[in-house]
Design an enzyme around this catalytic site. Structure first.
Site, PDB file in Angstrom:
ATOM      1  N   HIS A 314       0.927  -1.161   0.178  1.00 21.29           N
ATOM      2  CA  HIS A 314      -0.029  -0.027   0.035  1.00 21.29           C
ATOM      3  C   HIS A 314       0.818   1.008  -0.082  1.00 21.29           C
ATOM      4  CE1 HIS A 314      -3.161   2.921   1.386  1.00 21.29           C
ATOM      5  NE2 HIS A 314      -3.956   1.863   0.908  1.00 21.29           N
ATOM      6  N   ASP A 372      -8.074  -5.288   0.342  1.00 22.87           N
ATOM      7  CA  ASP A 372      -8.436  -6.210  -0.607  1.00 22.87           C
ATOM      8  C   ASP A 372      -8.170  -7.589  -0.425  1.00 22.87           C
ATOM      9  OD1 ASP A 372      -9.924  -4.097  -2.253  1.00 22.87           O
ATOM     10  OD2 ASP A 372      -7.962  -3.376  -2.961  1.00 22.87           O
TER      11      ASP A 372
HETATM   12  N1  ACO Z   1       4.317  -7.553  -4.868  1.00 18.11           N
HETATM   13  C1  ACO Z   1       5.503  -7.346  -5.095  1.00 18.11           C
HETATM   14  N2  ACO Z   1       6.213  -6.556  -4.984  1.00 18.11           N
HETATM   15  C2  ACO Z   1       5.647  -5.417  -4.438  1.00 18.11           C
HETATM   16  C3  ACO Z   1       4.439  -5.390  -4.495  1.00 18.11           C
HETATM   17  C4  ACO Z   1       3.447  -6.410  -4.366  1.00 18.11           C
HETATM   18  N3  ACO Z   1       2.344  -6.248  -4.383  1.00 18.11           N
HETATM   19  N4  ACO Z   1       3.846  -3.983  -3.859  1.00 18.11           N
HETATM   20  C5  ACO Z   1       4.954  -3.475  -3.991  1.00 18.11           C
HETATM   21  N5  ACO Z   1       5.977  -3.854  -4.327  1.00 18.11           N
HETATM   22  C6  ACO Z   1       7.356  -3.607  -4.552  1.00 18.11           C
HETATM   23  C7  ACO Z   1       7.769  -2.843  -5.611  1.00 18.11           C
HETATM   24  O1  ACO Z   1       8.103  -3.731  -6.657  1.00 18.11           O
HETATM   25  C8  ACO Z   1       8.767  -1.675  -5.430  1.00 18.11           C
HETATM   26  O2  ACO Z   1      10.133  -2.539  -5.467  1.00 18.11           O
HETATM   27  P1  ACO Z   1      11.551  -1.668  -5.673  1.00 18.11           P
HETATM   28  O3  ACO Z   1      11.487  -0.660  -4.541  1.00 18.11           O
HETATM   29  O4  ACO Z   1      12.385  -2.704  -5.485  1.00 18.11           O
HETATM   30  O5  ACO Z   1      11.383  -0.853  -6.928  1.00 18.11           O
HETATM   31  C9  ACO Z   1       8.477  -1.659  -3.745  1.00 18.11           C
HETATM   32  O6  ACO Z   1       7.611  -2.840  -3.320  1.00 18.11           O
HETATM   33  C10 ACO Z   1       7.710  -0.537  -3.636  1.00 18.11           C
HETATM   34  O7  ACO Z   1       6.563  -0.185  -4.372  1.00 18.11           O
HETATM   35  P2  ACO Z   1       5.671   0.622  -5.337  1.00 18.11           P
HETATM   36  O8  ACO Z   1       5.085   0.283  -6.566  1.00 18.11           O
HETATM   37  O9  ACO Z   1       6.975   1.751  -5.713  1.00 18.11           O
HETATM   38  O10 ACO Z   1       4.846   1.445  -4.137  1.00 18.11           O
HETATM   39  P3  ACO Z   1       3.713   2.354  -4.425  1.00 18.11           P
HETATM   40  O11 ACO Z   1       3.379   2.981  -3.306  1.00 18.11           O
HETATM   41  O12 ACO Z   1       3.590   2.980  -5.623  1.00 18.11           O
HETATM   42  O13 ACO Z   1       2.411   1.111  -4.801  1.00 18.11           O
HETATM   43  C11 ACO Z   1       0.602  -0.331  -4.524  1.00 18.11           C
HETATM   44  C12 ACO Z   1       1.579   0.763  -3.784  1.00 18.11           C
HETATM   45  C13 ACO Z   1       0.209   0.176  -6.068  1.00 18.11           C
HETATM   46  C14 ACO Z   1      -0.691  -0.627  -3.741  1.00 18.11           C
HETATM   47  C15 ACO Z   1       1.246  -1.526  -4.894  1.00 18.11           C
HETATM   48  O14 ACO Z   1       1.733  -2.195  -3.583  1.00 18.11           O
HETATM   49  C16 ACO Z   1       0.778  -2.649  -5.431  1.00 18.11           C
HETATM   50  O15 ACO Z   1       0.738  -2.764  -6.971  1.00 18.11           O
HETATM   51  N6  ACO Z   1       0.048  -3.565  -4.669  1.00 18.11           N
HETATM   52  C17 ACO Z   1      -0.603  -4.701  -5.386  1.00 18.11           C
HETATM   53  C18 ACO Z   1      -1.976  -4.220  -5.959  1.00 18.11           C
HETATM   54  C19 ACO Z   1      -2.992  -3.987  -4.852  1.00 18.11           C
HETATM   55  O16 ACO Z   1      -3.406  -4.810  -4.012  1.00 18.11           O
HETATM   56  N7  ACO Z   1      -3.697  -2.757  -4.814  1.00 18.11           N
HETATM   57  C20 ACO Z   1      -4.541  -2.305  -3.803  1.00 18.11           C
HETATM   58  C21 ACO Z   1      -4.373  -1.101  -3.020  1.00 18.11           C
HETATM   59  S1  ACO Z   1      -5.310  -0.803  -1.582  1.00 18.11           S
HETATM   60  C22 ACO Z   1      -6.544  -0.135  -2.505  1.00 18.11           C
HETATM   61  O17 ACO Z   1      -6.434   0.744  -3.173  1.00 18.11           O
HETATM   62  C23 ACO Z   1      -7.732  -0.069  -1.634  1.00 18.11           C
END
Ligand code: ACO
Length: 443
Positions: A314, A372
Site C-alpha cells: 500500500h 482487498d
Molecule cells: N508484490 C510484489 N512487490 C511489490 C508489491 C507487491 N504487491 N507492492 C510493492 N512491491 C514492491 C515494488 O516492486 C517496489 O520495489 P522496488 O522498491 O524494488 O522498486 C516496492 O515494493 C515499492 O512499491 P511501489 O510500487 O513503488 O509502491 P507504491 O506505493 O507506488 O504502490 C501499490 C502501492 C500500487 C498498492 C502496490 O503495492 C501494488 O501494486 N500492490 C498490488 C495491488 C493492490 O493490492 N492494490 C490495492 C491497494 S489498496 C486499495 O487501493 C484499496
C-alpha cells in the site's frame, strides 16, 4: 475546518548553476501527522517547481475528514478508529459522520436514514438508459456511464455554490449507487431490475436488489447483511487516494458532482486501486494450490516479471492495513454462517499471507496485506460475482468522495488543480514545410 498552525520555517539553498541563495519556507502543523512545508510561494521566489511523480511527498489539500498513520497502521474517520466504527456503528452512521463531522444523535440518524431511503429509487428513464449498453459490458463501465449521466437527469442539484443543492446531490448519489450497481448486475444477467424497498436497511436493500427476483420471496440473511454493512464501512473513505484525488481534481474546475463521482469511479477501476480485490481472486485461482505458492512468491520478487502479489502493499500503510484485520475476521464469520467448512481459496490466502510475511523481500519493503486481500473471498462466498467486487467498493466509497468534494468546495483555499511539469521534450525549433521534410522525419 480545524485551524492549523504555522511553525518555524524550513530553509534550503539552491546550488547547481544558481546563485547559492538561501530561502526559507513556512512549515505548517496539522492536528496530528507529519508537518508540511508550505511551497505555495516557491515558484514566485525561486523560479523552480517541485517534482513529485505519484505525489509521494505532496499534500494536495487540508482536510478534517480522515487520518492515516501508515507506519502504525492507524485509520481514523473524524477521529474515530476504523475498528471501533466497524464494530459498533453501521454504514449510515459512518456516512453521517463523514458528511457532517459528528456521529448523529438518534433523531439525526433517523432523519438521515429516512432521507437516504427515500432517494434510493432511480428516475424511471434511467432504467431505459441501461438498455443502451451491451449485455456483456463490465459493470464498472456501466457505473461510469450511468453515474455520469445522472447529471442529465437531476438538473435541480447541479448548482455547486448552493449548499442545499450540494447536499441533495450527495444524498442522491449515496442512495442511488446500490440501485445503479445492482441494476448493472441484473442487466448483465438479463433479469428484471429489482426496485429498492423502503423497509430494508441500506445493506439489506443492496443484497435484496442483487439477489431477489420478482418470481419468489427473498429473505435477506442478517449475518450477511451485517457483513456487507461492515465491508461498506471499511471502504467508506481513505483520505487523498487516487480516486478521491480524481474527484477533487475534477471538482476543482467547478464540474458538477455527478460528473466528478463518475471520474472517481473510473479511477477506482484500475487494478492498482479498487480493481485489486478482483485481481486477488484471479491470482488465488491462478496459484491454485499451496504447493505453487513459492513459485508465485519468486515471480513477485523478480524485477523482470510484472507479476505482483495482489492485495499486498500500500502506498501509505507500511504496516498491517487495519481494515484487513477486520476483513479477515468478517471473512471467517461469513464462511461460518454459510456453513463453508473448507474454502480452499481462504486456506490458500492464509498460507500465502503467512509465507509472504516471513519472506525477507516483503518484510524489508514493508508489504502487508491490504483491505482487498480478504474481501474477494467474502464476496465470492456471498455469491457476488468477481466483476461486481470493484462496483461494491464504488458503492461504499461514494460517501467518502462526496464528503471530500463538499469539503473542497467549502475550502476558502480551493483553487483549480493545475500541476506543473518537468519538461524534457524538444525546445523550440524551426518549422519545416511538408515538401521540404526528408523521408525520415516522424509525425
Ligand atoms: N508484490 C510484489 N512487490 C511489490 C508489491 C507487491 N504487491 N507492492 C510493492 N512491491 C514492491 C515494488 O516492486 C517496489 O520495489 P522496488 O522498491 O524494488 O522498486 C516496492 O515494493 C515499492 O512499491 P511501489 O510500487 O513503488 O509502491 P507504491 O506505493 O507506488 O504502490 C501499490 C502501492 C500500487 C498498492 C502496490 O503495492 C501494488 O501494486 N500492490 C498490488 C495491488 C493492490 O493490492 N492494490 C490495492 C491497494 S489498496 C486499495 O487501493 C484499496
Amino acid at each position: 475546518m480545524a485551524s492549523n498552525k504555522e511553525n518555524s520555517g524550513a530553509s534550503f539553498t539552491l546550488t547547481d548553476n544558481r546563485n547559492g541563495k538561501s530561502y526559507e519556507l513556512p512549515v505548517i502543523s496539522g492536528s496530528t501527522g507529519p508537518d508540511v512545508i508550505d511551497i505555495r510561494k516557491l515558484y514566485a521566489e525561486t523560479g523552480c517547481f517541485t517534482y513529485d511523480p505519484g505525489f509521494t511527498s505532496t499534500g494536495s489539500c487540508q482536510s478534517d475528514i480522515t487520518f492515516i498513520d501508515g507506519d502504525e497502521g492507524v485509520l481514523l474517520h473524524r477521529g474515530y478508529a476504523i475498528d471501533k466504527l466497524a464494530e459498533h456503528s453501521d454504514f449510515m452512521e459512518v456516512c453521517y459522520l463523514l458528511l457532517y463531522g459528528e456521529l448523529p444523535t438518534a433523531e439525526q440518524k433517523e432523519k438521515f436514514v429516512s432521507s437516504i431511503t427515500y432517494h434510493t429509487m432511480l428516475h424511471e428513464q434511467i432504467n431505459y438508459f441501461f438498455r443502451g449498453f451491451r449485455r456483456d459490458s463490465h459493470p464498472m463501465a456501466v457505473m461510469v456511464g450511468v453515474v455520469g449521466a445522472l447529471s442529465a437527469f437531476y438538473h435541480d442539484s447541479l448548482d455547486i455554490n448552493d449548499p442545499q443543492a450540494r447536499m441533495i446531490a450527495s444524498y442522491r448519489m449515496i442512495a442511488k449507487m446500490p440501485t445503479i450497481a445492482t441494476s448493472a448486475y441484473k442487466y448483465s444477467l438479463g433479469q428484471p431490475f429489482i426496485y429498492p424497498r423502503n423497509d430494508l436497511t441500506f445493506s439489506e436493500n443492496f443484497l435484496h436488489m442483487m439477489f431477489a427476483t420478482p418470481c419468489e420471496p427473498y429473505k435477506v440473511n442478517p449475518v450477511l447483511a451485517r457483513a456487507m454493512d461492515r465491508i461498506l464501512i471499511l471502504h467508506a473513505d481513505h483520505e487523498q487516494n487516487a480516486s478521491t484525488s480524481t474527484v477533487r481534481l475534477a471538482g476543482s474546475s467547478g464540474a458538477n458532482p455527478f460528473a466528478c463521482i463518475a471520474a472517481g469511479i473510473a479511477s477506482l477501476w484500475g487494478p492498482a486501486h479498487g480493481g485489486a480485490n478482483e485481481a486477488v481472486l484471479n491470482m488465488l485461482e491462478e496459484i491454485g494450490d499451496k504447493k505453487n505458492i513459492p513459485e508465485f512468491i519468486k515471480k513477485a520478487k523478480d524485477k523482470d516479471d510484472p507479476f505482483r502479489l495482489m492485495g499486498f502493499g500500500h502506498r501509505v500503510y507500511k504496516n498491517y492495513d487495519p481494515r484487513a484485520t477486520v476483513m479477515q475476521k468478517t471473512c471467517h464469520e461469513v464462511l461460518d454462517e454459510l456453513g463453508i467448512k473448507n474454502e480452499p481459496l481462504l486456506d490458500l490466502a492464509m498460507e500465502l499471507e503467512k509465507i509472504a510475511l516471513e519472506d525477507d523481500y516483503f518484510v524489508q519493503k514493508k508489504l502487508y496485506p491490504n483491505v482487498d486481500f480478504y474481501s474477494g473471498i467474502i464476496f465470492r462466498a456471498m455469491g457476488i460475482p468477481t466483476t461486481m467486487f470493484t462496483v461494491l467498493f464504488a458503492v461504499a466509497r461514494t460517501v467518502g468522495w462526496v464528503a471530500q468534494w463538499n469539503e473542497m468546495i467549502e475550502d476558502p483555499m480551493q483553487k483549480i488543480g493545475r500541476p506543473r511539469q518537468l519538461y524534457t521534450g524538444e525546445t523550440q525549433r524551426r518549422y519545416i514545410p511538408l515538401h521540404k521534410r526528408g523521408s525520415k522525419s516522424q509525425g
